[in-house]
Each structure stands twice: as structure tokens, then as C-alpha cells.
Design a protein around this motif. Structure first.
Motif, PDB file in Angstrom:
ATOM      1  N   ARG A 197      68.748  56.878  37.712  1.00 33.47           N
ATOM      2  CA  ARG A 197      68.427  57.636  36.498  1.00 33.47           C
ATOM      3  C   ARG A 197      67.042  57.241  35.993  1.00 33.47           C
ATOM      4  O   ARG A 197      66.668  56.069  36.012  1.00 33.47           O
ATOM      5  CB  ARG A 197      69.454  57.352  35.400  1.00 33.47           C
ATOM      6  CG  ARG A 197      70.852  57.859  35.701  1.00 33.47           C
ATOM      7  CD  ARG A 197      71.756  57.627  34.500  1.00 33.47           C
ATOM      8  NE  ARG A 197      73.141  57.959  34.766  1.00 33.47           N
ATOM      9  CZ  ARG A 197      73.642  59.191  34.625  1.00 33.47           C
ATOM     10  NH1 ARG A 197      72.862  60.181  34.217  1.00 33.47           N
ATOM     11  NH2 ARG A 197      74.919  59.415  34.875  1.00 33.47           N
ATOM     12  N   HIS A 228      63.206  61.206  33.178  1.00 40.41           N
ATOM     13  CA  HIS A 228      63.038  62.614  33.526  1.00 40.41           C
ATOM     14  C   HIS A 228      64.311  63.234  34.092  1.00 40.41           C
ATOM     15  O   HIS A 228      64.451  64.462  34.082  1.00 40.41           O
ATOM     16  CB  HIS A 228      61.918  62.754  34.564  1.00 40.41           C
ATOM     17  CG  HIS A 228      60.593  62.247  34.098  1.00 40.41           C
ATOM     18  ND1 HIS A 228      59.870  62.841  33.084  1.00 40.41           N
ATOM     19  CD2 HIS A 228      59.867  61.167  34.498  1.00 40.41           C
ATOM     20  CE1 HIS A 228      58.757  62.172  32.881  1.00 40.41           C
ATOM     21  NE2 HIS A 228      58.722  61.144  33.722  1.00 40.41           N
ATOM     22  N   GLY A 229      65.218  62.421  34.604  1.00 45.33           N
ATOM     23  CA  GLY A 229      66.419  62.921  35.252  1.00 45.33           C
ATOM     24  C   GLY A 229      66.804  61.995  36.393  1.00 45.33           C
ATOM     25  O   GLY A 229      66.386  60.835  36.443  1.00 45.33           O
ATOM     26  N   VAL A 230      67.602  62.514  37.319  1.00 48.78           N
ATOM     27  CA  VAL A 230      68.144  61.699  38.410  1.00 48.78           C
ATOM     28  C   VAL A 230      67.414  62.002  39.713  1.00 48.78           C
ATOM     29  O   VAL A 230      67.210  63.164  40.080  1.00 48.78           O
ATOM     30  CB  VAL A 230      69.653  61.964  38.590  1.00 48.78           C
ATOM     31  CG1 VAL A 230      70.189  61.203  39.809  1.00 48.78           C
ATOM     32  CG2 VAL A 230      70.415  61.551  37.338  1.00 48.78           C
ATOM     33  N   THR A 239      65.751  65.698  44.279  1.00 49.74           N
ATOM     34  CA  THR A 239      66.036  65.843  42.858  1.00 49.74           C
ATOM     35  C   THR A 239      66.188  67.322  42.539  1.00 49.74           C
ATOM     36  O   THR A 239      65.948  68.188  43.391  1.00 49.74           O
ATOM     37  CB  THR A 239      64.919  65.201  42.016  1.00 49.74           C
ATOM     38  OG1 THR A 239      65.354  65.087  40.667  1.00 49.74           O
ATOM     39  CG2 THR A 239      63.628  66.012  42.065  1.00 49.74           C
ATOM     40  N   ASP A 240      66.563  67.606  41.304  1.00 49.22           N
ATOM     41  CA  ASP A 240      66.731  68.993  40.876  1.00 49.22           C
ATOM     42  C   ASP A 240      65.430  69.522  40.285  1.00 49.22           C
ATOM     43  O   ASP A 240      64.489  68.774  39.996  1.00 49.22           O
ATOM     44  CB  ASP A 240      67.867  69.095  39.853  1.00 49.22           C
ATOM     45  CG  ASP A 240      67.603  68.233  38.633  1.00 49.22           C
ATOM     46  OD1 ASP A 240      66.963  68.725  37.687  1.00 49.22           O
ATOM     47  OD2 ASP A 240      68.022  67.052  38.639  1.00 49.22           O
ATOM     48  N   THR A 288      64.247  68.044  36.774  1.00 52.24           N
ATOM     49  CA  THR A 288      63.718  66.683  36.879  1.00 52.24           C
ATOM     50  C   THR A 288      62.359  66.683  37.554  1.00 52.24           C
ATOM     51  O   THR A 288      61.421  65.989  37.129  1.00 52.24           O
ATOM     52  CB  THR A 288      64.706  65.790  37.646  1.00 52.24           C
ATOM     53  OG1 THR A 288      65.966  65.801  36.979  1.00 52.24           O
ATOM     54  CG2 THR A 288      64.200  64.375  37.763  1.00 52.24           C
ATOM     55  N   SER A 298      59.860  67.916  35.034  1.00 53.77           N
ATOM     56  CA  SER A 298      59.682  66.966  33.937  1.00 53.77           C
ATOM     57  C   SER A 298      58.823  65.783  34.359  1.00 53.77           C
ATOM     58  O   SER A 298      58.031  65.256  33.561  1.00 53.77           O
ATOM     59  CB  SER A 298      61.049  66.476  33.443  1.00 53.77           C
ATOM     60  OG  SER A 298      60.917  65.477  32.455  1.00 53.77           O
ATOM     61  N   PRO A 312      73.813  65.011  40.471  1.00 56.74           N
ATOM     62  CA  PRO A 312      73.830  64.233  39.226  1.00 56.74           C
ATOM     63  C   PRO A 312      75.040  64.490  38.343  1.00 56.74           C
ATOM     64  O   PRO A 312      75.388  63.635  37.515  1.00 56.74           O
ATOM     65  CB  PRO A 312      72.534  64.689  38.527  1.00 56.74           C
ATOM     66  CG  PRO A 312      71.637  65.098  39.642  1.00 56.74           C
ATOM     67  CD  PRO A 312      72.543  65.740  40.645  1.00 56.74           C
ATOM     68  N   GLU A 313      75.712  65.617  38.507  1.00 53.14           N
ATOM     69  CA  GLU A 313      76.880  65.912  37.684  1.00 53.14           C
ATOM     70  C   GLU A 313      78.057  64.988  37.986  1.00 53.14           C
ATOM     71  O   GLU A 313      79.015  64.943  37.212  1.00 53.14           O
ATOM     72  CB  GLU A 313      77.308  67.369  37.878  1.00 53.14           C
ATOM     73  CG  GLU A 313      76.255  68.376  37.454  1.00 53.14           C
ATOM     74  CD  GLU A 313      76.742  69.805  37.572  1.00 53.14           C
ATOM     75  OE1 GLU A 313      77.952  70.050  37.383  1.00 53.14           O
ATOM     76  OE2 GLU A 313      75.917  70.697  37.853  1.00 53.14           O
TER      77      GLU A 313
END
Length: 524
Positions: free
Chosen positions: A177, A180-182, A201-202, A205, A208, A338-339
Motif C-alpha cells: 500500500r 497513491h494506492g496498491v 497496479t490499477d 493508482t 495518482s 486490491p479489493e
């Protein structure tokens, strides 16, 4: 017509292997490989070869496989989330450096009498050959210029291939983590001083973190040094003081290539030029080398070129289609990875292994009992008894309002269901008894489903606040798609999610329950 002159476009593993096998099978045939690059300037890091692929290569050409294995590196696998780790033995899986693999295959191709031409870009039209084997990769110019009915689907996630100058102790799956995200890595050693380090990553993210800008600013023949520096910090706990290294390393989105036809006239597609499958289930190298085996076998069995190319496609297409369908589910699982980070690491490993319907719970438990037992205890609050069916045990577990990590909003259900929960994970095939909103998840021509169809089903179910009942076709592909939709609803809404389907797919339903893809199932 027996081909007397064969031209191979592309000097990657598939093209080189096809050239060697063709020359071994037809010594009098002139075989030339045309590679636009130059030797020892390849891109990429390690290439994995699973046990089944090794067996096929051993049958086709044991001499080249012996040299590949002599340069390879075996490893097991670990998944690490936070401070916890779970692993499994996959010692039959080996990896070899792409550059070393090419050197081995170049050497063996030349030993067989193949001519290698480097540094010149060729097209099929300009080659004087009876047969042109187009092994020119995912961006195949031959495919683009021809009539092959190509369909190229681009995924929503972003990934990059990097390396590190140390042999990691295990293959590693690890999310991290950030603000910005995972980001998640798939990494594995392939030499005494090298490992592949893939990161994905997605979209949110990626943007970001500023990688839309760094990607646009990175030339095609360079590496995104900003990304490498940033990710070296993100994954510092796994790198033991080392830093990520690049080799034309840049962020990409995966392209799934499908073609209605693999040959046209004297031109035949091979490997990524004809089809791709997401890297999370196997490499393009594996598919390309297995294509080469099938192509040469078909050419040996008939002297009519059209019949041989038709036979090659007929022999390979079922296996490729099956792997692409597994890969498509796997790609979508990783792009929503990430969910699932609320899951304990053992349960997450079970979810990973069953993500595409290719490894059932009972089989995984037979090889990795400690991980599966821990995962089942995390899921149900108790472990399974020794012996007996894990599938039946999973079905018999209760779903309570207080079930850890699995809390649908049971309060919205009619009394007394909301207060007492469910004594079994299997409910009667009667959505009206739960006051459920029935959602028919339609099937389509592609067994793995199409991304927009999956997302459409999720959107239709997103507004349900009570129970959502997913139904549809009784074939296995339709059930797997419903379980995929169920997981997204189960994680994005407070609804109680029920998936209905035939009893003979009990193994898939049990996998879906234990991996937290659905709360309940209805067997019919």
C-alpha cells in the motif's frame, strides 16, 4: 506442396525453435530466420517454463532442452501480505534468462543448419519462400498487414517488467500500500544474480503516482527511471538493499490477441502474433514453442501446405483457447486484486489458486494441506476434520451475522433470517424465499466472458440492498462468470449474494465460498 524454402520472421524463442525443428525434420529445406534486432540486445528478464512445457520440449528436442535447463533456476513460491507469509512448493517450475534462452536456441538453430539474419527488417511480401512463419510478436506487422481477423483487447490495469540484481529466495507475490494506492509484484529468480520483478497496479493508482506523465516522457527504447526509483522504495522490504533495474522498462497495458484465422496463403502466424495469454498463467514463450512443435508435426504429416497449416491450427486452437479463457479470468482477478487485501494471507493464496477455475480446492489441499487448513479455519472459524470431503464440509458451514470478514447486511432481510443467519452455505433454489432480486448474468460467445459484460452485470446488481440472486446458464463457464460477478458485488455492496447453478459443479461452488466470492449458493 512440400516447402523447400522457409522464412521465419522473428528471432524470438518461438521463431528460433520453429526454425530448428523444421530443419531437423527436413534437412534439405532452406530455413532462414530474419530478426530485425541484433544478437545480445534483447529486452526482458526471466522466462518461466512449467513442468508440462518441459515435458513437451523434451519430447520434441531433448538436446536443446538439456541446455536450457542447465542455464535455468528453480524456485518455490511465497505470498506475503504485511507481516504474514504463506507458501507452496513449485520446484518443477524453472526460469531462465531470456537472453540466455535466446543464445541457447540460436546456437542449436545454427547447429541444425538454420541461417540467422540479424539487423534487417523484412516483410512477408518481400521474402522468396514457400512458407513464411510469422513469429514477430504481439505487435506483429505481418498480422496487421494480413487478413487474419485479428481482435486485440486491451486490459484496464498497468504493469511493467523490471529486474533486480540478486536471486530472490522464492518466487514472490506481494502487495504494498502507498499513499497513491496498491502496487503488487510478481517476482522470481532466474539466475544466481538476477530476478524478474514485475509490478502492476490499477489505473487510478497509476495516475495518482504520476506515471501517466513519466510514461509519456519515456522513449520507446528507454526505461522509465522515475518509476524504477519509486518502486524500489515501495518494495524495499523485499529487495534487501537492492534496486530495480530496467531494460526498456515502461508501463504497459496487457493486450489479448485473438485471430479468426492463423494462416493466409503461404503465411502462418505463430506465438504472440496469433494469440496472447496473460502472464499470470503462463508465458508467451511457452505458447510459441508449443506452437512450433505442432506446426512442424503438421508439416511432417502432409505434403499439401494448405492442409498442413489447417491441421496445425486445428491441433493448437483448442489448447490456446482454453488457456486464453483461464488467462482472461486471471487477468481480471489481478486487476481487482486490491479489493481482497482484507483476506488473511492463507485465504488469499487459496483465492489466488482458484481464481480462474483451474485448480480446485481438493487438489490444492492435497499438495499444500497446511495452507488450505489455515485458510478454511480463517474462513469458517474452525478447521475441517481429518479425512472427508472439503467440499461437503464447506457447504455445511454456517453464515452468521457475526461471521468474521464476511458480513453481508443481514438486517435488511425479513425476520427471522436477518437475526439467525444461515445454518448452511447451501440454500434452496427459491429466490422468493429470501425476497431476492434475481439477476440473470447472460452468457456470450467467449467462455471467459467479456469485460464489459461482467462490469454491466456488476452495475445492475450494485443497487441491491437486500439479497441478490445470480442465475444464468448451467455450463461451467457461465457459473464461473457468475462467481466473478458475485465477488465484485460481495465486496462492493452490503447485499447478501447468492449464486445458483447445477449440482455437478459443486467443486466450483465450494471454491467460490472459501475464497469469499459469494456468501451462499443454490444448487439445482
Amino acid at each position: 506442396m512440400t516447402p523447400d524454402r522457409v522464412a521465419v520472421l522473428g528471432g524470438g524463442p518461438g521463431g528460433l525453435y520453429a526454425a530448428r525443428l523444421l530443419k531437423l525434420s527436413r534437412p534439405d529445406c532452406e530455413v532462414v530466420v530474419h530478426e530485425q534486432g541484433v544478437p545480445d540486445e534483447t529486452f526482458g528478464f526471466g522466462v518461466g517454463l512449467a513442468a508440462r512445457t518441459q515435458r513437451r520440449l523434451a519430447e520434441a528436442d531433448p538436446a536443446s532442452l538439456d541446455d536450457i535447463l542447465a542455464a535455468s533456476w528453480s524456485h518455490d513460491m511465497r505470498m506475503r501480505v504485511g507481516g504474514r507469509e504463506a507458501g507452496m512448493s513449485v520446484s518443477s517450475l524453472v526460469a531462465v534468462g531470456r537472453a540466455e534462452l535466446l543464445r541457447v536456441l540460436q546456437r542449436h538453430a545454427e547447429a541444425a543448419g538454420v541461417k540467422l539474419e540479424f539487423g534487417v527488417r523484412r516483410t512477408a511480401d518481400e521474402l522468396d519462400a514457400d512458407l513464411v512463419v510469422a513469429a514477430d510478436g504481439v505487435g506483429s506487422a505481418t498480422r496487421s498487414a494480413g487478413d487474419f481477423g485479428a481482435d486485440v483487447e486491451t486490459g484496464s490495469g498497468w504493469y511493467l517488467w523490471a529486474g533486480v540484481d540478486v536471486a530472490l529466495p522464492h518466487a514472490l507475490f506481494a502487495p504494498e500500500r502507498t499513499g497513491h494506492g496498491v502496487f503488487v509484484t510478481h517476482a522470481y529468480p532466474y539466475a544466481a544474480d538476477r530476478s524478474t520483478f514485475l509490478v502492476e497496479t490499477d489505473e487510478a493508482t497509476w495516475r495518482s503516482a504520476g506515471f501517466a506523465e513519466t510514461t509519456a516522457a519515456t522513449p520507446a527504447d528507454a526505461s522509465d527511471e522515475d518509476a524504477l526509483r519509486y518502486l524500489s522504495g515501495v518494495f524495499a522490504d523485499h529487495l534487501d538493499g537492492h534496486h530495480l533495474i530496467g531494460n526498456r522498462t515502461r508501463w504497459l497495458r496487457f493486450r489479448t490477441v485473438r485471430c479468426a484465422r492463423w494462416h493466409a496463403g503461404r503465411v502462418v502466424l505463430l506465438g504472440d502474433a496469433a494469440h496472447t495469454a496473460h502472464y499470470s498463467v503462463g508465458s508467451g514463450t511457452k505458447l510459441a514453442m508449443e506452437d512450433a512443435i505442432a506446426l512442424v508435426s503438421a508439416l511432417q504429416e502432409t505434403n499439401d501446405l494448405e492442409s498442413a497449416l489447417t491441421a496445425y491450427e486445428a491441433a493448437r486452437r483448442p489448447a490456446v483457447t482454453r488457456l486464453q479463457d483461464i488467462a482472461e479470468r486471471s487477468r481480471r482477478w489481478w486487476e481487482t486484486f486490491p479489493e481482497r487485501l482484507d483476506l488473511p494471507v492463507e485465504q488469499l493464496l487459496v483465492a489466488y489458486m482458484s481464481r480462474a477455475g483451474n485448480v480446485p480446492l481438493e487438489r490444492f489441499a492435497a499438495g499444500t494441506p497446511e495452507v488450505v487448513t489455515s485458510a478454511l479455519r480463517q474462513w469458517a472459524g474452525e478447521g475441517p476434520p481429518a479425512g472427508g470431503s472439503l467440499v461437503e464440509w464447506a457447504f455445511a458451514r454456517a453464515l452468521r451475522p457475526s461471521s468474521p470478514g464476511q458480513e453481508p447486511d443481514l438486517d435488511v432481510l425479513d425476520e427471522p433470517l436477518g437475526t439467525r443467519g444461515f445454518d448452511s452455505r447451501v440454500v434452496p433454489d427459491d429466490p422468493a424465499a429470501l425476497g431476492a432480486t434475481v439477476l440473470d448474468v447472460g452468457t456470450d460467445a467467449r467462455p471467459s466472458g467479456v469485460e464489459h459484460a461482467v462490469e454491466d452485470a456488476v452495475r445492475r446488481g450494485a443497487g441491491v440492498t437486500g439479497a441478490v440472486w445470480l442465475t444464468g446458464g448451467d455450463d461451467r463457464s457461465s457459473v464461473l462468470t457468475r462467481l466473478e460477478v458475485a465477488e465484485r458485488l460481495r465486496r462492493r455492496t452490503p447485499a447478501l449474494v447468492v449464486v445458483a447453478g447445477p449440482r455437478d459443479l459443486r467443486d466450483d461452488f465450494a471454491d467460490g465460498l472459501v475464497a469469499d466470492r459469494t456468501h451462499l449458493v443454490a444448487l439445482r
